[in-house]
Design a protein around this motif. Structure first.
Motif, PDB file in Angstrom:
ATOM      1  N   UNK A  55       9.135   1.672  -0.913  1.00 54.22           N
ATOM      2  CA  UNK A  55       9.830   1.165  -2.106  1.00 54.22           C
ATOM      3  C   UNK A  55      10.631   2.245  -2.821  1.00 54.22           C
ATOM      4  N   UNK A  56      10.095   3.483  -2.829  1.00 59.10           N
ATOM      5  CA  UNK A  56      10.848   4.527  -3.525  1.00 59.10           C
ATOM      6  C   UNK A  56      11.632   5.396  -2.547  1.00 59.10           C
ATOM      7  N   UNK A  89      16.051   5.787  -5.247  1.00 58.02           N
ATOM      8  CA  UNK A  89      15.950   6.886  -6.210  1.00 58.02           C
ATOM      9  C   UNK A  89      17.326   7.474  -6.530  1.00 58.02           C
ATOM     10  N   UNK A  93      19.071   5.179  -8.853  1.00 54.93           N
ATOM     11  CA  UNK A  93      18.427   5.229 -10.175  1.00 54.93           C
ATOM     12  C   UNK A  93      18.980   6.406 -10.968  1.00 54.93           C
ATOM     13  N   UNK A  94      19.131   7.550 -10.261  1.00 54.12           N
ATOM     14  CA  UNK A  94      19.617   8.751 -10.948  1.00 54.12           C
ATOM     15  C   UNK A  94      21.139   8.744 -11.088  1.00 54.12           C
ATOM     16  N   UNK A 110      13.545   1.897 -11.735  1.00 51.84           N
ATOM     17  CA  UNK A 110      14.327   2.273 -10.560  1.00 51.84           C
ATOM     18  C   UNK A 110      14.801   1.046  -9.787  1.00 51.84           C
ATOM     19  N   UNK A 111      13.936   0.067  -9.649  1.00 48.11           N
ATOM     20  CA  UNK A 111      14.303  -1.121  -8.866  1.00 48.11           C
ATOM     21  C   UNK A 111      15.417  -1.905  -9.560  1.00 48.11           C
TER      22      UNK A 111
END
Lengths: 409, 130
Positions: free
Chosen positions: B7-8, B13, B16-17, B66-67
Motif C-alpha cells: 500500500x505504501x 508516497x 503524497x509528497x 497518502x491514499x
C-alpha cells in the motif's frame, strides 16, 4: 478479584482469540470481560422474558435482574435506583435531555457548553437553540503562549459566560479527544449560583475514575455501557429525582404510562416514564455485571495502573523529536486518552501501518470537528488505555510507530 | 508489518509528497469542497472547461492521507481533456485501479474522495474568478 492487573488480559476472551492484539482504543469502546458475557448469556439462556409484564416466573426473574442492575449502577455513582434511567447510550441520554427541557426555554436564554464537546453534546443543543432562538456559548480553552493552546478550560471565563440568562450548562467531564479532566466542581458551582440545569457527559470518565453524583451535585449525568466494559446499546441517564420528574418523556409507548384512554395518557413514575418500549434488558444486566467487574478490581488499582501506562505513553512520545502530543503533557489532570501527531504524517496513514502490526488506535477528529478546527488540525492519532493494557502494549505501539517513520522518512 | 504489503509503495508516497495539480485556479467554472468525516480529510476541487465542454484545467486544495492525496493527483491528471459525461462514466473500480494497490474497505473512502468531490463539483457552477 485480580491481585495483579498485569494478568487482567485473561479476563477478556478477545485476547485469547487474538493473542497479539494491541488494543489501544478503549476510549472508543472497551473490550468485554467474561463475567459480562456470562451475565448477558445467562439472561438469554436461563430466564429470557420481557420485564414488568408477565406473571410467570421467567418474567419475574428477568424483572428482578434488570432492577438489580439498576440498583448496582445507582450505588456505583451514589444515586438511588429511582434516579437511574436506562438508555441506549450517551447520545440517547443527551438527546432525551435536550428534547425534555425545551419547553422551559425562552428566546434570549443561553446554553453553555465547552469547546471540547463531543458532537453528541453539541448537535442536540444546536437544534434546540435554533428552534428556541437561544444563544450557544462555549467555555474556551486557555491560551498558552508557547503552544497556543493549553488543552485546559479557562476557569476564569466561566464566571462571565454563565450569566442570569443561562438555563443549561452541559459539559464533558473528560475530553474524548484530549484526555483532559475538566473542572466540574467550578462549572457546576457557578451554574448553581444562577439556577441553571447542569448536565455532565461522563462517557469518557466512568471506567477510569470514581464518580459520586452527590459530590458533583450535578442535575443530570449521562454515560455509555460500552466504554466501561459493558455491552453496546446500553447507557444511563442519571437525574436528581425532582429534575427527572419535571422532564418531558422522550419516547411514548408501552411501559412508560400510568393510564391510557383513547384520547389521553398519563405517565408512569420515574424512571419508567423514560423507558418506553421493551428496553435493552440483556444490556442492562450486562452493564450491572460490568460495574461489578470495575468494583471488584477497585479504582485505586485501576488508576494506579492506567497512570503508569499514561506516563509511559507520554514519556515515550516526548522522546521522539517528531512526535507532538495534542493534550496535557503530564499525567496530571488527564486520563490515558493520548492524542498525538507524528511529523506531518497524516493520522490515517499512521493508523494503517499500526493496523498491520495489530495495533488498534483511533484516528480522525474523534467526533469533535469544531475542536479540531480550532486547533488547526485535520485530526490526530489517539491511543487510549484500558484495564487490560500492559507496558508491553505500549512498547509494541512504539515499535510500530518506528516503522511508520521509516516508511514516511 | 508485512514487507510484501504494497500500500505504501513508492508511487503513492511520491505523489503524497509531490501532489499533481495541487493548486488554486485563478479562473474556474465550478468548485466544490467535500469532506471525509471519518478521517477528517477535505478536498476542494476547481474545474475550468473549454468552449467545447472539455476540462482544460483542474486544481485541488485541502488535506488528506497518502491514499487520498495520491488518488486525487492521479484522477485530476486522468480527467484533463475529458467532458463532464466522460468523467461521470468513471467507475469507483476504475478509480481504485488507477492507484495500482489493493484498497481495503476502510480505505476505499480515502481513495474515492477525489472522485466524489469532482462529481459534486459538476453540480456547483460558480463562474467565479479568484
Amino acid at each position: 478479584m485480580l491481585l495483579n492487573l498485569k494478568e487482567c488480559k485473561i479476563c477478556f476472551p478477545i485476547f485469547q482469540k487474538h493473542p497479539n492484539l494491541v488494543y489501544l482504543d478503549s476510549a472508543s469502546s472497551t473490550q468485554t470481560p467474561q463475567t459480562v458475557l456470562d451475565a448477558v448469556n445467562d439472561y438469554y439462556i436461563n430466564y429470557r422474558a420481557n420485564i414488568h409484564r408477565g406473571l410467570y416466573d421467567l418474567s419475574g426473574t428477568a424483572t428482578q435482574k434488570y432492577e438489580e442492575a439498576r440498583k448496582t449502577v445507582g450505588k456505583f455513582i451514589s444515586a438511588s435506583s429511582k434516579e437511574i434511567v436506562f438508555t441506549s447510550g450517551t447520545t440517547h441520554g443527551l438527546n432525551l435531555l435536550a428534547s425534555g427541557v425545551q419547553n422551559t426555554l425562552q428566546p434570549g436564554d443561553n446554553i453553555v457548553l465547552t469547546e471540547m464537546e463531543h458532537h453528541a453534546n453539541l448537535i442536540p443543543w444546536q437544534k434546540i437553540a435554533k428552534k428556541k432562538g437561544m444563544e450557544l456559548r462555549f467555555i474556551p480553552m486557555n491560551r498558552e503562549q508557547r503552544t497556543g493552546n493549553s488543552y485546559e478550560l479557562g476557569v476564569s471565563d466561566i464566571e462571565n459566560l454563565i450569566d442570569e440568562k443561562t438555563k443549561i450548562v452541559s459539559f464533558t467531564l473528560v475530553s474524548n479527544t484530549l484526555g483532559t479532566i475538566n473542572p466540574a466542581e467550578e462549572i457546576i458551582a457557578r451554574a448553581k449560583k444562577i439556577g441553571a440545569i447542569t448536565i455532565v457527559d461522563a462517557a469518557q470518565a466512568m471506567a477510569h475514575m470514581p464518580i459520586d453524583v452527590k459530590i458533583l451535585d450535578c442535575d443530570f449525568m449521562v454515560f455509555s455501557g460500552h466504554k466501561m466494559y459493558g455491552p453496546t446499546g446500553i447507557g444511563v441517564l442519571y437525574g436528581k429525582k425532582e429534575r427527572l420528574e419535571a422532564l418531558e418523556p422522550f419516547f411514548y409507548g408501552g411501559d412508560m404510562v400510568r393510564s391510557v384512554s383513547y384520547e389521553d395518557a398519563t405517565w408512569a413514575d420515574v424512571p419508567e416514564k423514560f423507558e418506553g418500549g421493551t428496553p435493552n434488558i440483556a444490556g442492562a444486566i450486562g452493564l450491572g455485571a460490568a460495574v461489578e467487574f470495575i468494583q471488584s478490581t477497585g479504582f485505586d488499582k485501576i488508576q494506579n495502573h492506567e497512570t503508569q501506562l499514561t506516563n509511559k505513553l507520554i514519556n515515550q512520545l516526548n522522546s521522539i523529536p517528531d512526535a507532538r502530543i495534542i493534550g496535557l503533557n503530564s499525567e496530571e489532570k488527564r486520563i490515558g486518552v493520548v492524542s498525538f501527531l507524528l511529523k506531518d504524517i497524516h493520522p490515517h496513514d499512521v493508523a494503517e501501518i499500526l493496523n498491520r502490526d495489530q495495533v488498534c488506535v483511533r484516528t480522525g477528529h474523534h467526533c469533535t470537528m469544531p475542536l479540531m478546527k480550532k486547533l488547526g488540525l485535520p485530526g490526530t492519532v489517539r491511543a487510549s488505555v484500558g484495564i487490560y493494557n500492559t507496558e508491553d502494549d505500549i512498547d509494541k505501539l512504539f515499535a510500530s510507530l518506528a516503522r511508520v517513520m521509516a516508511v514516511f522518512k | 508489518m508485512k514487507q510484501t504489503d504494497p500500500i505504501y509503495k513508492e508511487m503513492i508516497l511520491y505523489l503524497y509528497k509531490n501532489p499533481l495539480n495541487k493548486k488554486q485556479l485563478a479562473d474556474f467554472d465550478c468548485s466544490h469542497k467535500e469532506y471525509n468525516p471519518s478521517c477528517g480529510d477535505e478536498i476542494e476541487i476547481m474545474i475550468k472547461f473549454d468552449e467545447s465542454g472539455k476540462i482544460i484545467d483542474i486544481g485541488h486544495q485541502g488535506e488528506g492521507c497518502a491514499v487520498s492525496q495520491a488518488a486525487v493527483s492521479l484522477l485530476t491528471e486522468e480527467v484533463k481533456g475529458k467532458s463532464k459525461e466522460e468523467v461521470m462514466s468513471l467507475t469507483e473500480e476504475e478509480m481504485i485501479n488507477m492507484l495500482e494497490i489493493p484498497i481495503s474497505h476502510t480505505r476505499s473512502k480515502c481513495a474515492l474522495l477525489g472522485l466524489k468531490t469532482i462529481l459534486f463539483c459538476f453540480d456547483r457552477p460558480s463562474n467565479k474568478t479568484n
